[in-house]
Write a protein that holds these residues in place. Structure first.
Motif, PDB file in Angstrom:
ATOM      1  N   TYR A 122       0.824  -1.207   0.000  1.00 51.33           N
ATOM      2  CA  TYR A 122       0.000   0.000   0.000  1.00 51.33           C
ATOM      3  C   TYR A 122       0.862   1.262   0.000  1.00 51.33           C
ATOM      4  O   TYR A 122       0.527   2.252  -0.652  1.00 51.33           O
ATOM      5  CB  TYR A 122      -0.931   0.002   1.217  1.00 51.33           C
ATOM      6  CG  TYR A 122      -2.295  -0.564   0.906  1.00 51.33           C
ATOM      7  CD1 TYR A 122      -3.406   0.259   0.746  1.00 51.33           C
ATOM      8  CD2 TYR A 122      -2.475  -1.926   0.728  1.00 51.33           C
ATOM      9  CE1 TYR A 122      -4.643  -0.258   0.438  1.00 51.33           C
ATOM     10  CE2 TYR A 122      -3.713  -2.455   0.426  1.00 51.33           C
ATOM     11  CZ  TYR A 122      -4.795  -1.613   0.284  1.00 51.33           C
ATOM     12  OH  TYR A 122      -6.021  -2.129  -0.027  1.00 51.33           O
ATOM     13  N   GLN A 123       1.966   1.213   0.703  1.00 46.24           N
ATOM     14  CA  GLN A 123       2.860   2.376   0.721  1.00 46.24           C
ATOM     15  C   GLN A 123       3.459   2.622  -0.653  1.00 46.24           C
ATOM     16  O   GLN A 123       3.578   3.766  -1.091  1.00 46.24           O
ATOM     17  CB  GLN A 123       3.957   2.167   1.764  1.00 46.24           C
ATOM     18  CG  GLN A 123       3.463   2.228   3.200  1.00 46.24           C
ATOM     19  CD  GLN A 123       4.562   1.976   4.210  1.00 46.24           C
ATOM     20  OE1 GLN A 123       5.697   1.621   3.849  1.00 46.24           O
ATOM     21  NE2 GLN A 123       4.246   2.135   5.478  1.00 46.24           N
ATOM     22  N   ARG A 124       3.847   1.545  -1.362  1.00 49.01           N
ATOM     23  CA  ARG A 124       4.398   1.702  -2.709  1.00 49.01           C
ATOM     24  C   ARG A 124       3.346   2.253  -3.661  1.00 49.01           C
ATOM     25  O   ARG A 124       3.632   3.117  -4.496  1.00 49.01           O
ATOM     26  CB  ARG A 124       4.938   0.367  -3.227  1.00 49.01           C
ATOM     27  CG  ARG A 124       6.216  -0.084  -2.562  1.00 49.01           C
ATOM     28  CD  ARG A 124       6.934  -1.131  -3.396  1.00 49.01           C
ATOM     29  NE  ARG A 124       6.138  -2.327  -3.577  1.00 49.01           N
ATOM     30  CZ  ARG A 124       6.119  -3.351  -2.729  1.00 49.01           C
ATOM     31  NH1 ARG A 124       6.841  -3.298  -1.623  1.00 49.01           N
ATOM     32  NH2 ARG A 124       5.385  -4.418  -2.986  1.00 49.01           N
ATOM     33  N   LEU A 125       2.113   1.758  -3.545  1.00 47.23           N
ATOM     34  CA  LEU A 125       1.035   2.266  -4.392  1.00 47.23           C
ATOM     35  C   LEU A 125       0.782   3.740  -4.104  1.00 47.23           C
ATOM     36  O   LEU A 125       0.529   4.530  -5.020  1.00 47.23           O
ATOM     37  CB  LEU A 125      -0.247   1.461  -4.152  1.00 47.23           C
ATOM     38  CG  LEU A 125      -0.265   0.028  -4.687  1.00 47.23           C
ATOM     39  CD1 LEU A 125      -1.533  -0.685  -4.235  1.00 47.23           C
ATOM     40  CD2 LEU A 125      -0.157   0.015  -6.199  1.00 47.23           C
ATOM     41  N   ASP A 126       0.865   4.103  -2.844  1.00 42.49           N
ATOM     42  CA  ASP A 126       0.643   5.494  -2.457  1.00 42.49           C
ATOM     43  C   ASP A 126       1.717   6.389  -3.067  1.00 42.49           C
ATOM     44  O   ASP A 126       1.421   7.479  -3.566  1.00 42.49           O
ATOM     45  CB  ASP A 126       0.650   5.615  -0.934  1.00 42.49           C
ATOM     46  CG  ASP A 126       0.182   6.981  -0.467  1.00 42.49           C
ATOM     47  OD1 ASP A 126      -0.978   7.333  -0.736  1.00 42.49           O
ATOM     48  OD2 ASP A 126       0.982   7.697   0.165  1.00 42.49           O
ATOM     49  N   GLU A 127       2.958   5.927  -3.040  1.00 43.89           N
ATOM     50  CA  GLU A 127       4.058   6.702  -3.612  1.00 43.89           C
ATOM     51  C   GLU A 127       3.904   6.829  -5.131  1.00 43.89           C
ATOM     52  O   GLU A 127       4.149   7.877  -5.712  1.00 43.89           O
ATOM     53  CB  GLU A 127       5.391   6.038  -3.267  1.00 43.89           C
ATOM     54  CG  GLU A 127       5.733   6.105  -1.781  1.00 43.89           C
ATOM     55  CD  GLU A 127       6.940   5.247  -1.436  1.00 43.89           C
ATOM     56  OE1 GLU A 127       7.468   4.564  -2.352  1.00 43.89           O
ATOM     57  OE2 GLU A 127       7.340   5.238  -0.260  1.00 43.89           O
ATOM     58  N   GLN A 128       3.481   5.728  -5.762  1.00 45.17           N
ATOM     59  CA  GLN A 128       3.364   5.718  -7.221  1.00 45.17           C
ATOM     60  C   GLN A 128       2.227   6.605  -7.718  1.00 45.17           C
ATOM     61  O   GLN A 128       2.264   7.091  -8.848  1.00 45.17           O
ATOM     62  CB  GLN A 128       3.153   4.285  -7.709  1.00 45.17           C
ATOM     63  CG  GLN A 128       4.387   3.413  -7.537  1.00 45.17           C
ATOM     64  CD  GLN A 128       4.114   1.942  -7.799  1.00 45.17           C
ATOM     65  OE1 GLN A 128       2.994   1.567  -8.146  1.00 45.17           O
ATOM     66  NE2 GLN A 128       5.121   1.104  -7.624  1.00 45.17           N
ATOM     67  N   THR A 129       1.213   6.808  -6.891  1.00 46.90           N
ATOM     68  CA  THR A 129       0.069   7.625  -7.311  1.00 46.90           C
ATOM     69  C   THR A 129       0.133   9.045  -6.758  1.00 46.90           C
ATOM     70  O   THR A 129      -0.799   9.825  -6.956  1.00 46.90           O
ATOM     71  CB  THR A 129      -1.252   6.979  -6.855  1.00 46.90           C
ATOM     72  OG1 THR A 129      -1.243   6.811  -5.428  1.00 46.90           O
ATOM     73  CG2 THR A 129      -1.454   5.620  -7.514  1.00 46.90           C
ATOM     74  N   ALA A 130       1.229   9.386  -6.099  1.00 46.63           N
ATOM     75  CA  ALA A 130       1.343  10.720  -5.490  1.00 46.63           C
ATOM     76  C   ALA A 130       1.245  11.820  -6.547  1.00 46.63           C
ATOM     77  O   ALA A 130       0.521  12.805  -6.360  1.00 46.63           O
ATOM     78  CB  ALA A 130       2.655  10.834  -4.714  1.00 46.63           C
ATOM     79  N   ASP A 131       1.970  11.658  -7.663  1.00 47.76           N
ATOM     80  CA  ASP A 131       1.948  12.670  -8.712  1.00 47.76           C
ATOM     81  C   ASP A 131       0.544  12.821  -9.300  1.00 47.76           C
ATOM     82  O   ASP A 131       0.096  13.929  -9.606  1.00 47.76           O
ATOM     83  CB  ASP A 131       2.937  12.313  -9.827  1.00 47.76           C
ATOM     84  CG  ASP A 131       4.378  12.444  -9.374  1.00 47.76           C
ATOM     85  OD1 ASP A 131       4.610  13.129  -8.364  1.00 47.76           O
ATOM     86  OD2 ASP A 131       5.256  11.858 -10.026  1.00 47.76           O
ATOM     87  N   MET A 132      -0.141  11.697  -9.447  1.00 49.04           N
ATOM     88  CA  MET A 132      -1.492  11.738 -10.002  1.00 49.04           C
ATOM     89  C   MET A 132      -2.431  12.502  -9.066  1.00 49.04           C
ATOM     90  O   MET A 132      -3.295  13.252  -9.522  1.00 49.04           O
ATOM     91  CB  MET A 132      -2.002  10.314 -10.222  1.00 49.04           C
ATOM     92  CG  MET A 132      -3.379  10.247 -10.869  1.00 49.04           C
ATOM     93  SD  MET A 132      -3.904   8.549 -11.161  1.00 49.04           S
ATOM     94  CE  MET A 132      -5.515   8.855 -11.911  1.00 49.04           C
ATOM     95  N   ARG A 133      -2.266  12.311  -7.750  1.00 50.46           N
ATOM     96  CA  ARG A 133      -3.123  13.014  -6.794  1.00 50.46           C
ATOM     97  C   ARG A 133      -2.874  14.510  -6.824  1.00 50.46           C
ATOM     98  O   ARG A 133      -3.786  15.314  -6.681  1.00 50.46           O
ATOM     99  CB  ARG A 133      -2.918  12.464  -5.385  1.00 50.46           C
ATOM    100  CG  ARG A 133      -3.443  11.052  -5.205  1.00 50.46           C
ATOM    101  CD  ARG A 133      -3.623  10.727  -3.729  1.00 50.46           C
ATOM    102  NE  ARG A 133      -2.387  10.867  -2.982  1.00 50.46           N
ATOM    103  CZ  ARG A 133      -1.450   9.932  -2.922  1.00 50.46           C
ATOM    104  NH1 ARG A 133      -1.610   8.784  -3.556  1.00 50.46           N
ATOM    105  NH2 ARG A 133      -0.356  10.125  -2.215  1.00 50.46           N
ATOM    106  N   VAL A 134      -1.604  14.904  -7.013  1.00 49.71           N
ATOM    107  CA  VAL A 134      -1.286  16.328  -7.107  1.00 49.71           C
ATOM    108  C   VAL A 134      -1.961  16.928  -8.334  1.00 49.71           C
ATOM    109  O   VAL A 134      -2.541  18.017  -8.274  1.00 49.71           O
ATOM    110  CB  VAL A 134       0.243  16.538  -7.178  1.00 49.71           C
ATOM    111  CG1 VAL A 134       0.562  17.985  -7.512  1.00 49.71           C
ATOM    112  CG2 VAL A 134       0.886  16.156  -5.854  1.00 49.71           C
TER     113      VAL A 134
END
Length: 209
Positions: A122-134
């Motif tokens: 879940y932490q890796r998924l969160d990091e990978q989608t960080a740019d998308m959330r921004v």
């Protein structure tokens, strides 16, 4: 060291067998419950010091009950994700695969399965989608700007109509502005929808056969 002990000692989780009651009263648990989550098995087995549901995130319990119930009705296994509170107080995401065990007369004896810590996933998924959330967080600003662009296009069209032949240039500009605004708005809404779906998928609890 025998094969089973060796393999279980490497698991980022534990195996269990429990009753099909409101607390999922544990009958047996492997020692991964203490190694990964901090709780000695003998505290939870038989609800001696705490119930299994007491270490779960309360928000996840109703859906878990629903999915287990449906799987038992159809006599299929379930796979679901939820959160367990570590003894230190923080939550860890886990994935559980389990199923019911029936006797020859068709009576449900108990539930059993495995529970694995997937917090690092879940932490890796969160990091990978960080740019998308921004990017998605700016979607509302983009949509507001596009609404203003549409308004300018309408005003330009009005001015072109008033100017007649002399305003033909304004008419072309107004049409191009409307086309740009509409296509950009579709793209912005698609980004917003994709982000919402991503957030739902990351927090979803699901059941499989």
């Amino acid at each position: 060291m025998d094969f089973q002990t060796s393999v279980l000692g490497r698991m980022a989780g534990f195996l269990y067998r429990c009753r099909a009651d409101e607390n999922y009263t544990m009958l047996e648990m492997t020692d991964g419950i203490e190694r990964i989550f901090g709780y000695p098995a003998d505290e939870i087995i038989g609800n001696r010091a705490r119930t299994f549901t007491s270490i779960m995130c309360e928000d996840d319990i109703p859906l878990m009950d629903e999915l287990v119930g449906k799987a038992l009705e159809s006599r299929t296994d379930w796979t679901m994700e939820y959160r367990i509170r570590h003894r230190d107080g923080h939550f860890l995401w886990v994935t559980e695969t389990g199923g019911g065990v029936w006797d020859e007369a068709g009576e449900l004896l108990y539930l059993e399965g495995s529970i694995l810590n997937i917090e690092s996933l879940y932490q890796r998924l969160d990091e990978q989608t960080a740019d998308m959330r921004v990017t998605a967080s700016k979607t509302n600003e983009i949509l507001q700007s596009l609404r203003y662009l549409k308004l300018l296009a309408v005003n330009a069209g009005i001015e072109a109509a008033r100017a007649g032949t002399a305003g033909s240039g304004f008419a072309v500009l107004a049409a191009e502005m409307r086309t740009l605004a509409n296509s950009s708005e579709e793209a912005a809404r698609a980004i917003s929808a994709a982000q919402k779906k991503s957030d739902q998928d990351r927090g979803r609890v699901f059941c499989g056969s």
